[in-house]
Structures are given as C-alpha cells and as structure tokens.
Scaffold this motif. Structure first.
Motif, PDB file in Angstrom:
ATOM      1  N   TYR A 146       1.773 -25.883 -20.556  1.00  0.00           N
ATOM      2  CA  TYR A 146       2.981 -26.087 -19.755  1.00  0.00           C
ATOM      3  C   TYR A 146       2.594 -26.232 -18.291  1.00  0.00           C
ATOM      4  N   GLN A 147       1.709 -25.369 -17.828  1.00  0.00           N
ATOM      5  CA  GLN A 147       1.247 -25.421 -16.429  1.00  0.00           C
ATOM      6  C   GLN A 147       0.507 -26.725 -16.138  1.00  0.00           C
ATOM      7  N   PHE A 148      -0.379 -27.138 -17.056  1.00  0.00           N
ATOM      8  CA  PHE A 148      -1.078 -28.411 -16.877  1.00  0.00           C
ATOM      9  C   PHE A 148      -0.073 -29.554 -16.735  1.00  0.00           C
ATOM     10  N   ALA A 149       0.898 -29.584 -17.651  1.00  0.00           N
ATOM     11  CA  ALA A 149       1.880 -30.664 -17.651  1.00  0.00           C
ATOM     12  C   ALA A 149       2.746 -30.645 -16.393  1.00  0.00           C
ATOM     13  N   LYS A 150       3.234 -29.476 -16.017  1.00  0.00           N
ATOM     14  CA  LYS A 150       4.139 -29.358 -14.866  1.00  0.00           C
ATOM     15  C   LYS A 150       3.410 -29.706 -13.567  1.00  0.00           C
ATOM     16  N   GLY A 151       2.162 -29.271 -13.455  1.00  0.00           N
ATOM     17  CA  GLY A 151       1.434 -29.508 -12.219  1.00  0.00           C
ATOM     18  C   GLY A 151       1.061 -30.950 -11.980  1.00  0.00           C
ATOM     19  N   ILE A 152       0.796 -31.678 -13.053  1.00  0.00           N
ATOM     20  CA  ILE A 152       0.291 -33.050 -12.913  1.00  0.00           C
ATOM     21  C   ILE A 152       1.397 -34.096 -13.010  1.00  0.00           C
ATOM     22  N   THR A 153       2.369 -33.861 -13.881  1.00  0.00           N
ATOM     23  CA  THR A 153       3.394 -34.879 -14.130  1.00  0.00           C
ATOM     24  C   THR A 153       4.152 -35.284 -12.866  1.00  0.00           C
ATOM     25  N   GLY A 154       4.562 -34.283 -12.088  1.00  0.00           N
ATOM     26  CA  GLY A 154       5.349 -34.574 -10.892  1.00  0.00           C
ATOM     27  C   GLY A 154       4.687 -35.549  -9.940  1.00  0.00           C
ATOM     28  N   PRO A 155       3.455 -35.242  -9.473  1.00  0.00           N
ATOM     29  CA  PRO A 155       2.789 -36.163  -8.549  1.00  0.00           C
ATOM     30  C   PRO A 155       2.571 -37.557  -9.133  1.00  0.00           C
ATOM     31  N   VAL A 156       2.266 -37.637 -10.441  1.00  0.00           N
ATOM     32  CA  VAL A 156       1.988 -38.944 -11.053  1.00  0.00           C
ATOM     33  C   VAL A 156       3.260 -39.777 -11.153  1.00  0.00           C
ATOM     34  N   VAL A 157       4.335 -39.179 -11.650  1.00  0.00           N
ATOM     35  CA  VAL A 157       5.590 -39.930 -11.790  1.00  0.00           C
ATOM     36  C   VAL A 157       6.127 -40.345 -10.423  1.00  0.00           C
ATOM     37  N   LYS A 158       6.052 -39.441  -9.460  1.00  0.00           N
ATOM     38  CA  LYS A 158       6.560 -39.752  -8.111  1.00  0.00           C
ATOM     39  C   LYS A 158       5.787 -40.889  -7.450  1.00  0.00           C
ATOM     40  N   SER A 159       4.531 -41.077  -7.860  1.00  0.00           N
ATOM     41  CA  SER A 159       3.729 -42.159  -7.282  1.00  0.00           C
ATOM     42  C   SER A 159       3.898 -43.474  -8.039  1.00  0.00           C
ATOM     43  N   GLY A 160       4.809 -43.514  -8.998  1.00  0.00           N
ATOM     44  CA  GLY A 160       5.093 -44.766  -9.712  1.00  0.00           C
ATOM     45  C   GLY A 160       4.642 -44.794 -11.153  1.00  0.00           C
ATOM     46  N   GLY A 161       3.993 -43.754 -11.632  1.00  0.00           N
ATOM     47  CA  GLY A 161       3.541 -43.720 -13.020  1.00  0.00           C
ATOM     48  C   GLY A 161       4.659 -43.280 -13.947  1.00  0.00           C
ATOM     49  N   ASP A 162       5.489 -44.239 -14.380  1.00  0.00           N
ATOM     50  CA  ASP A 162       6.692 -43.894 -15.136  1.00  0.00           C
ATOM     51  C   ASP A 162       6.669 -44.350 -16.587  1.00  0.00           C
ATOM     52  N   LYS A 163       5.590 -45.005 -17.033  1.00  0.00           N
ATOM     53  CA  LYS A 163       5.479 -45.436 -18.430  1.00  0.00           C
ATOM     54  C   LYS A 163       4.184 -44.844 -18.993  1.00  0.00           C
ATOM     55  N   TRP A 164       4.334 -43.933 -19.938  1.00  0.00           N
ATOM     56  CA  TRP A 164       3.203 -43.135 -20.418  1.00  0.00           C
ATOM     57  C   TRP A 164       2.839 -43.443 -21.865  1.00  0.00           C
TER      58      TRP A 164
END
Length: 399
Positions: A146-164
């Motif tokens: 959960y911590q891995f996902a929460k810590g990384i997802t935010g910065p990546v999605v906010k920078s334009g990474g929206d299709k995973w």
C-alpha cells in the motif's frame, strides 16, 4: 551395572542441564532467504543486523542471555512454517522476524498466533498481512505494498502517466502490489489498460514487455521484487521499451535494485522508502558500522531488523516480561521510539505507521560516492502513506 547406571544418570543430568540452558536463553529468530533471489536485500545481512541490535542492547534481557539464530525458508511457505514451529516449540524463540516472502509471512504469523509468540515482518511486503490476514500476534515493521503504491502513484499520474499496464509477480506480494496500485491509479482518474503475471525467478520478460508496450500504456508498472524487477527493468531498457512516451514505474524499487540495475537505467525513478542509509546522521552512523561488517550499506529490510529487534528488547525490558501480550501492550502504549522510525505508531492490526521518504534515483553524474544513489525530495506522513483504518478489513480495528 553400577558403572552403567551411574553413566546413565550422568547422561540424563547433562541432558537436563542442556535443556535448562536452552530454555533460559532467549532467542530471536531471523527467518529469511539466505541464498535465493531475495538474499541481497535480506539474507545474512538481516541476521547480522539483528545481532548488532542485541549487542548494542548488552546481550542480556531480564538477566538471561539473548541469542539470534537464522535459517533459510527458501521462499517456500511449508519450509518456513516447519522452521517456525520448531523454533517456537523447542528453541525458546520469542519472536521471528524478516520473513521476506509474503506467503511465508502469512504462514508464520498464523503459527505465531497458535503458539502465542510474535511474528514481525520486516521484509515481507504484502499489505494483506495487516489487512485480510491480520492477527493479534503479528506485526509488519517494514514497508508494504500500500505504501509503495501510494508513494509512487501520485507523482507519476500527476506528471501525465495516466494509462497503466502491469507486469506483476504471480504470488501474494505481486497480487497485493498490483491491487493496491490499481486502486490508487483509478482514484486519481487514471486507467489500467491491462496486466500480465510472471512466475518467480523469471529470466525472459521480452513477451511481457512487448504486450505492455503494444497496449498503448504510457506507464508500465513493474509489480515484482528484487531479481525479477531488476530483470524487467534491464530488459526494458535493452529492448527500447521505455522511452519518452512509455515510462517504467518500478513499484517496489529498493536500494539493492538500483545498485544492480545501475543509475543509467534507473535514473529519475520515483522511490517510496522507509529507510535510506544516507538520509540523516542516525542512518549514516549505523550504516557505517554495518558496512564494516558486511562490506556495504544496509538495505531497508536489514535496517528494519536492527530497529525491530531493539524495539522488542526495550519493550520486553520495560514490561519486565518476554510474554507476547505484555510486550505488545508495551509497544502500543505510546509512540514508537526506535531507530529510523519517525512519528511511529503501532496499530492494533500490527501495522507500524510512520513517516516515509519520497526520493528520486540520481543521474550517474550526480552520484559522488559509493552507494550514493538516491536524493530525498520530500516526506509523506504515515497517515497518508499507509492504509487508513476506514479502508481496512482487519477485525482488530473494529469496535
């Protein structure tokens, strides 16, 4: 006959003395991957870190000698369970830690509950250990998915990474990491276009990487651990899968992974971490001592073995008992004060909630010394980094 009788009595007396000595010695077991794919980040270094904690504590607890023993679970739940039963039943092991594999950790913490002993996961990362599989005798002292996902997802999605697209390990850890990340991606408005799962110790990721690339995703999430994650990242670079349009998200990137993959291949990757050897004065001082013994800085798990061992010893001393219920009550009686734990709190579900580092992998030219791989970019408060009580399935948090 008299001589034989005397010899027999002497032998029985010796056995009784040995048994008494065995019972008096308080043991901490480090059940880890000694020589397999997780051994670089755990393994012998985890055992040594726990021994350093015992030495720093003084080697004795409540007047009795404290000993650390280690064993190899070979990443197999049945082997780990058999060792745990033997340790709890015959070796006076009060706490088993590390555990590495999430499947092993689930098996061991169930045994700990039956034996009323303690299981402390410092290397096993599935967030389900303190969620669906929580129990009153189990602690998760290290990182979690959960911590891995929460810590990384935010910065990546906010920078334009929206299709995973996910390339995930096909066992408990990989499943949990993918599920936790999916929820975070979708909660932020991103989309998951697909996923594929691979077996542990997979050597060829080419078909998985091509499938991910052809999906049209702009983020390929590697939800795997250690060697598998390293191989996927290396091969993605070699095959030209990762580029300006398709970024890699290494969801559980650890210090050892960066060392293996290299800065060129992993630079600028976002990292969510509970420990970094060069983060502050406390981390540097311990890491310098550890490196003199092991030849390199400690990993996240190895540092948590040191931290968790010292915390247990201090709690047992304060409680004047090694009984599990009393030690746990002491640990939960206030803020956790242990090495490398910032604003720590041990919840009823066994989750150690604490602030974590948000970091970025340095470019090769920015690294100025050996193992100088990460740059701290911020912190995430524990309440934001770990699963909140409102989302938990753990019955220990209800009522």
């Amino acid at each position: 006959m008299k001589h034989l009788l005397k010899a027999g009595v002497a032998a029985l007396a010796l056995i009784a003395c040995v048994a008494a000595a065995q019972a008096e010695t308080i043991r901490i077991g480090v059940l880890t991957d000694i020589a397999g794919p997780l051994s670089d980040a755990q393994g012998p270094g985890s055992v040594e870190a726990a021994r350093m904690a015992v030495e720093d504590f003084g080697g004795k607890l409540l007047g009795e000698k404290v000993e650390v023993i280690g064993a190899d679970h070979q990443n197999k739940a049945d082997i780990g369970a058999a060792i745990a039963r033997d340790w709890y039943d015959t070796r006076n092991v009060r706490m088993i830690m590390d555990l590495g594999s999430s499947a092993v950790a689930i098996a061991v913490q169930n045994i700990a509950k039956d034996k009323n002993r303690l299981s402390v996961a410092t290397g096993a990362a599935s967030s389900e250990l303190t969620n669906k599989h929580c129990n009153a005798n189990a602690i998760q002292w290290g990182y979690d998915t959960y911590q891995f996902a929460k810590g990384i997802t935010g910065p990546v999605v906010k920078s334009g990474g929206d299709k995973w697209f996910f390339i995930s390990a096909d066992y408990a850890f990989g499943h949990a990491l993918e599920n936790d990340t999916r929820k975070n991606v979708e909660a932020m408005g991103g989309k998951v276009l697909g996923s594929v799962r691979h077996p542990i110790n997979n050597l060829d990721f080419s078909s998985f990487l091509m499938q991910a690339k052809n999906s049209g995703a702009n983020v390929i999430a590697i939800a795997s651990a250690i060697a598998d994650q390293q191989n996927a990242l290396k091969q993605g670079q070699e095959f030209g899968i990762f580029d300006d349009k398709t970024k890699a998200a290494a969801m559980a990137l650890l210090l050892s992974d960066v060392h293996s993959v290299g800065l060129k291949a992993s630079q600028n990757t976002t990292v969510s971490s509970i420990f970094y050897w060069d983060a502050d004065d406390e981390s540097r001082a311990f890491s310098e001592r550890y490196a003199k013994k092991m030849g390199r800085p400690p990993s996240e798990t190895q540092a948590m073995n040191y931290s968790g061992t010292l915390a247990w010893l201090r709690a047992a001393e304060a409680a004047k008992s090694v009984e599990t219920d009393k030690v746990l009550a002491q640990l939960r009686s206030g803020p956790i004060k242990a090495p490398f734990i910032r604003n720590g709190e041990l919840r009823a579900d066994g989750k150690l909630v604490r602030d974590i580092w948000l970091m970025k992998v340095k470019a090769p030219e920015a690294s100025k010394k050996p193992w100088d791989y990460l740059e701290i970019t911020g912190t995430i408060a524990g309440k934001d980094a770990f699963r909140p009580v409102s989302e938990s399935e753990c019955k220990l948090l209800k009522g």
